[in-house]
Design a protein around this motif. Structure first.
Motif, short mmCIF file in Angstrom:
data_model
loop_
_atom_site.label_atom_id
_atom_site.label_comp_id
_atom_site.label_asym_id
_atom_site.label_seq_id
_atom_site.Cartn_x
_atom_site.Cartn_y
_atom_site.Cartn_z
N ASP A 230 0.83 -1.21 0.00
CA ASP A 230 0.00 0.00 0.00
C ASP A 230 0.86 1.25 0.00
O ASP A 230 0.67 2.15 -0.83
CB ASP A 230 -0.93 0.00 1.22
N ASP A 231 1.83 1.31 0.92
CA ASP A 231 2.70 2.49 0.97
C ASP A 231 3.55 2.60 -0.28
O ASP A 231 3.77 3.70 -0.80
CB ASP A 231 3.61 2.41 2.20
N ILE A 232 4.05 1.46 -0.74
CA ILE A 232 4.90 1.48 -1.93
C ILE A 232 4.17 2.11 -3.11
O ILE A 232 4.70 2.98 -3.80
CB ILE A 232 5.32 0.04 -2.30
N LEU A 233 2.94 1.70 -3.33
CA LEU A 233 2.21 2.22 -4.49
C LEU A 233 1.77 3.65 -4.29
O LEU A 233 1.69 4.43 -5.25
CB LEU A 233 1.01 1.31 -4.81
N GLU A 234 1.48 4.03 -3.06
CA GLU A 234 1.12 5.40 -2.79
C GLU A 234 2.28 6.33 -3.15
O GLU A 234 2.10 7.38 -3.77
CB GLU A 234 0.72 5.57 -1.32
N GLU A 235 3.49 5.89 -2.76
CA GLU A 235 4.66 6.69 -3.08
C GLU A 235 4.86 6.81 -4.58
O GLU A 235 5.24 7.86 -5.09
CB GLU A 235 5.89 6.03 -2.45
N GLU A 236 4.59 5.73 -5.28
CA GLU A 236 4.78 5.75 -6.72
C GLU A 236 3.87 6.73 -7.41
O GLU A 236 4.14 7.16 -8.54
CB GLU A 236 4.54 4.35 -7.30
N GLU A 237 2.77 7.10 -6.76
CA GLU A 237 1.85 8.06 -7.36
C GLU A 237 2.55 9.39 -7.61
O GLU A 237 2.21 10.11 -8.57
CB GLU A 237 0.63 8.29 -6.46
N HIS A 238 3.53 9.74 -6.79
CA HIS A 238 4.25 10.99 -7.01
C HIS A 238 4.99 10.95 -8.33
O HIS A 238 5.06 11.94 -9.05
CB HIS A 238 5.23 11.24 -5.85
N TYR A 239 5.55 9.78 -8.63
CA TYR A 239 6.23 9.61 -9.92
C TYR A 239 5.23 9.78 -11.04
O TYR A 239 5.49 10.47 -12.03
CB TYR A 239 6.88 8.24 -9.95
N ALA A 240 4.09 9.16 -10.88
CA ALA A 240 3.05 9.28 -11.90
C ALA A 240 2.65 10.74 -12.10
O ALA A 240 2.44 11.19 -13.22
CB ALA A 240 1.83 8.44 -11.52
N ASP A 241 2.58 11.48 -11.00
CA ASP A 241 2.21 12.90 -11.11
C ASP A 241 3.25 13.67 -11.90
O ASP A 241 2.91 14.57 -12.67
CB ASP A 241 2.06 13.51 -9.71
N GLN A 242 4.52 13.33 -11.70
CA GLN A 242 5.58 14.01 -12.46
C GLN A 242 5.43 13.72 -13.95
O GLN A 242 5.60 14.60 -14.80
CB GLN A 242 6.95 13.57 -11.96
N LEU A 243 5.11 12.48 -14.27
CA LEU A 243 4.90 12.13 -15.68
C LEU A 243 3.70 12.88 -16.23
O LEU A 243 3.71 13.36 -17.36
CB LEU A 243 4.68 10.63 -15.84
N LYS A 244 2.64 12.95 -15.43
CA LYS A 244 1.43 13.63 -15.88
C LYS A 244 1.70 15.09 -16.19
O LYS A 244 1.18 15.65 -17.14
CB LYS A 244 0.33 13.54 -14.80
N GLU A 245 2.52 15.73 -15.34
CA GLU A 245 2.83 17.14 -15.58
C GLU A 245 3.39 17.31 -16.99
O GLU A 245 3.00 18.23 -17.72
CB GLU A 245 3.82 17.65 -14.55
N TYR A 246 4.28 16.42 -17.38
CA TYR A 246 4.88 16.55 -18.71
C TYR A 246 3.97 16.08 -19.82
O TYR A 246 4.08 16.53 -20.95
CB TYR A 246 6.27 15.93 -18.76
N LEU A 247 3.03 15.23 -19.50
CA LEU A 247 1.98 14.88 -20.46
C LEU A 247 1.20 16.15 -20.82
O LEU A 247 0.96 16.45 -22.00
CB LEU A 247 1.04 13.84 -19.86
#
Lengths: 389, 443
Positions: A230-247
């Motif tokens: 649960d924590d691992i995937l929650e943290e990964e969301e920040h990475y996803a957000d960074q990708l989304k910004e550039y999308l």
């Protein structure tokens, strides 16, 4: 320019501090503290106000790759994350995204000087100010222009390459986000099934004598392993957000390129128009008809017009040609300015993108390493328990 | 067997079990002249290892086999509680390996090499190497079951495989089966009673396994077995055997659950692997449209690919090593429950006959026939054998599962270690580039 940018940052500490639900709709509070001012100011802004600000900026600065807003609704979710906009995790991430947007805008060498931005950050009456600029009329025509299909004869090659690149960037980031969400979903399943070991080891330990303790403790580690995802995937969301910004940035980049196409097109149209008017003048002046014209035909059929009429028409044409020349001059300047300014900002954007994404990848690798270390820890602990069986 | 007093054999008197003529074994069974004590066999840990006495190997060629066995024993040593450590001498080593395909006009099948090294005098030679097929193992097991019905016979891997579903000649299948056959034979060879069975001797040594060889044996055994299967009803089962039955039922259930969980994990991992591969390719294709970011993106793609490989390895291992052992124990439990049932019948028979005899004695003073005593002996032997085998089975089970589960933990740790190494080398690469860029900027 850069100096002024940092001046703004020095003058203001921008942070989007809390998100609060106000009368059913989400609002975000911004807290600014003037380092030189006496009282700190606190403003409430809704997401739609941020949208308004951004729309103003993209219309007013068509040569700037304007930083994007975080998504309004949760997309690219994997199953555990609710697509619920009221979900506290989502709201928190959106808050961070809004803060990031403001920071990027406020540190931009050009945008930071904008008055409306200043009002947004400081005044309760900013909305009136932004409407007063009349940007919305421009916004409508811009939208129409950008979505129209027009054929440009001589677009700048660099801009065309950049537009192509923006399409690629958009495609790749969205593919990556989707693939990542699917991977997250599957990984979740793998971890959670291990929780079943916890239960069965516990039940099994009940019928064992010497093996019981080892099995029982090992079972607890399996439970811990299952819970860790649960924590691992929650943290990964920040990475996803960074990708989304550039999308979303890719879209902004594309808009700048399209604007270039538009200015180029308008210039071409104006030039074309001028040429044809000059041709008409020539024909009228010399009487030689080079090209087919209705007027020419009617002249042939019904006879030439009176000299006074011809004079009048010539005068009109001369006026139009003068206007046309002005227009061409304007459009040439407009185009040249746009090319120059946009190219500067595109270079700035490119450097920022390379730096940001590389950092994002490093952080992603760091996250993966942390996950591996946790895995090693848990399984080593379990092994200790098994050895004691 | 060792010369020290055997344990857990309450009613067998002072003689070691191998010396008692087993009621159900034929007269042909050669009586062991005495327990085989070959201290120089080197497996007796009390004399060999712990006192520092050098271990003398019976034959130099078996040194590697010994070494492998010793490794395991070292684990037992640190555990220090193996009940049979000081009573058993291991002087019979067997290995199953080298699978080969045989194609004939009638059929195609696989044979395995069965190698034996021994110092026992029951064997004519110290070394044997024969080829056997699954059918032969099956024959051996049936013979052991028939001739030693009071003992727990280790299970064989599954006999029938659905043709078309499982490839009987695939490397994986053959490998898995071979390991199970090897385990089966080793367990039999380690057993203090079963290892002296003449059928085992024949299996290990005969060039041509004449499967009709125990026919005479079979007829005598068949009768006794039939007798035991008579319609007697058991009154009260002694609590220790009740406990065994309950334990087996629960254990069976838990093993089934673990099997299902393990399979589910494999399935989830396989689906995760599919998505992960796709994920890696997206990074690689993105790298194609970038300049500065090309190498970092390719680096990430490479890491993801490495993780895929590591995961694949682990899943393969689980499928080949973990699941078969679970299934084997489930089969083991089945055969053990059978033995428990036969024990119940033997007790029921004895009690039935005794009751009838007592009644007759009361009526017309007919003395209790010798047959009833025979039944009692039979039952008591059965109980004793079963108890001894049970202890031994529990101990083996503990070792097997300890090994199995630590193996599983190890595989997981290795998997994560591989992944961590890949990501760490990527970070070094990326950070080097960063400092490289910074220095070139300032220059």
């Amino acid at each position: 320019m850069v100096e002024e940018g940092s001046t703004l940052m020095r003058r203001m500490e921008i942070c989007v501090a809390e998100a609060e639900k106000r009368s059913g709709k989400n609002a975000v509070s911004m807290q600014e503290t003037f380092t030189h001012a006496v009282t700190p100011d606190c403003l409430w802004r809704r997401y739609s106000e941020f949208e308004l600000l951004r729309n103003y900026l993209i219309v007013t600065y068509p040569y700037i790759v304007v930083p994007p807003l975080p998504e309004k609704r949760a997309e690219f979710v994997w199953h555990k994350l609710s697509a619920d906009n009221m979900d506290p995790d989502f709201v928190e991430r959106r808050r961070v995204g809004l803060e990031n947007f403001l920071l990027r805008v406020a540190s931009h060498p050009v945008l930071c000087n904008d008055k409306i931005l200043c009002y947004f950050l400081t005044e309760h009456g900013w909305k009136e100010a932004v409407y007063e600029t009349g940007f919305q009329a421009k916004a409508d025509s811009r939208l129409r222009a950008l979505s129209a299909t027009f054929r440009v004869r001589n677009p700048d090659k660099c801009f065309m390459e950049m537009k192509h690149y923006s399409d690629e960037l958009q495609s790749h980031t969205s593919q990556l986000l989707r693939a990542r969400a699917r991977v997250a979903d599957r990984l979740y399943g793998v971890f959670k099934v291990h929780g079943n070991y916890g239960r069965v080891f516990s039940e099994w330990s009940a019928i064992e004598k010497e093996m019981g303790d080892g099995l029982q403790s090992a079972g607890h580690h399996m439970d811990a392993y299952a819970a860790s995802i649960d924590d691992i995937l929650e943290e990964e969301e920040h990475y996803a957000d960074q990708l989304k910004e550039y999308l979303f940035y890719a879209e902004a980049l594309r808009a700048v390129c399209r604007k270039h196409e538009l200015t180029q097109f308008e210039l071409e149209m104006a030039s074309q128009d001028l040429i044809s008017k000059k041709q008409q003048r020539e024909e009228l002046a010399t009487g030689i008809v080079r090209t087919f014209s209705f007027k020419g035909m009617t002249n042939k059929l019904f006879g030439q017009e009176a000299p006074e009429q011809r004079e009048a028409r010539l005068k009109l044409l001369e006026d139009l040609i003068a206007e046309g020349e002005e227009t061409v001059k304007e459009k040439t300047i407009e185009r040249a300015e746009h090319v120059e300014k946009a190219w500067v900002d595109i270079q700035r954007f490119k450097e920022q993108k390379d730096k940001d994404l590389r950092e994002a990848l490093i952080n992603y690798a760091v996250m993966q390493i942390s996950m591996c270390k946790k895995g090693i820890q848990v399984w080593s602990n379990a092994k200790e328990c098994f050895l004691k069986m | 067997m060792s010369i020290s007093a055997p344990r857990g054999l309450a009613s067998s008197g002072q003689k070691p079990i191998t010396e008692i003529l087993h009621p159900l074994s034929a007269a042909e069974e050669p009586l062991s002249p005495g327990p085989d004590v070959t201290v120089s066999g080197g497996r007796d840990k009390e004399v060999g290892l712990t006192n520092g006495t050098p271990v003398e190997t019976p034959s130099p060629a078996s040194a590697s086999v010994l070494f492998n066995r010793l490794q395991l024993d070292d684990d037992l040593d640190s555990d220090g509680r193996d009940p049979y450590a000081d009573t058993e001498t291991h002087d019979l080593f067997v290995t199953v390996d080298d699978p080969k395909k045989h194609v004939s006009t009638m059929e195609t099948y696989i044979t395995y090499r069965v190698s034996t090294k021994t110092t026992r005098i029951e064997f004519d030679l110290p070394d044997y190497s024969v080829r056997r097929r699954y059918q032969d193992f099956d024959w051996l097991r049936t013979k052991l079951e028939d001739s030693q019905p009071t003992h727990l016979i280790p299970p064989l891997p599954e006999k029938f495989v659905m043709k078309g579903v499982v490839d009987r000649f695939s490397e994986e299948f053959v490998e898995t089966r071979m390991k199970a056959l090897d385990k089966f034979l080793k367990r039999v060879a380690d057993h203090p009673v079963l290892s002296f069975n003449p059928h085992l001797n024949a299996f290990l040594s005969a060039k041509d396994l004449n499967k009709r060889q125990g026919l005479a044996l079979l007829s005598k055994v068949g009768e006794s077995v039939k007798n035991v299967a008579g319609g007697y009803k058991l009154r009260v089962r002694p609590p220790e055997f009740c406990a065994m039955g309950e334990y087996l039922d629960t254990f069976n259930q838990k093993l089934g659950t673990i099997d299902r969980i393990a399979q589910r994990i494999l399935k989830e991992q396989s689906e995760y692997l599919t998505e992960l591969r796709e994920y890696g390719t997206v990074y690689a294709s993105w790298a194609g449209s970038e300049e500065e970011l090309q190498r970092p993106l390719e680096g990430v793609a490479g890491c993801v690919t490495t993780c895929c490989g590591a995961l694949e390895d682990m899943s393969e291992n689980m499928g080949q090593d973990f699941l078969p052992v679970l299934r084997e124990y489930i089969l083991y439990i089945e055969s053990m429950k059978n033995v428990l049932r036969k024990r119940d019948q033997s007790q029921a028979e004895y009690e039935g006959r005794l009751e009838a005899a007592v009644l007759r004695k009361q009526e017309d003073r007919t003395p209790i026939p010798a047959e009833v005593e025979k039944c009692q002996d039979k039952m008591e032997c059965f109980n004793a054998d079963l108890k001894a085998d049970w202890e031994r089975w529990q101990s083996n089970k503990r070792q097997d599962f300890k090994q199995l589960l630590t193996g599983m933990a190890d595989k997981n740790v290795t998997h994560y270690e591989k992944c961590q190494a890949a990501w760490e080398s990527l970070i070094t690469l990326l950070q080097d580039k960063q400092t490289e860029d910074k220095t070139s900027e300032t220059n």
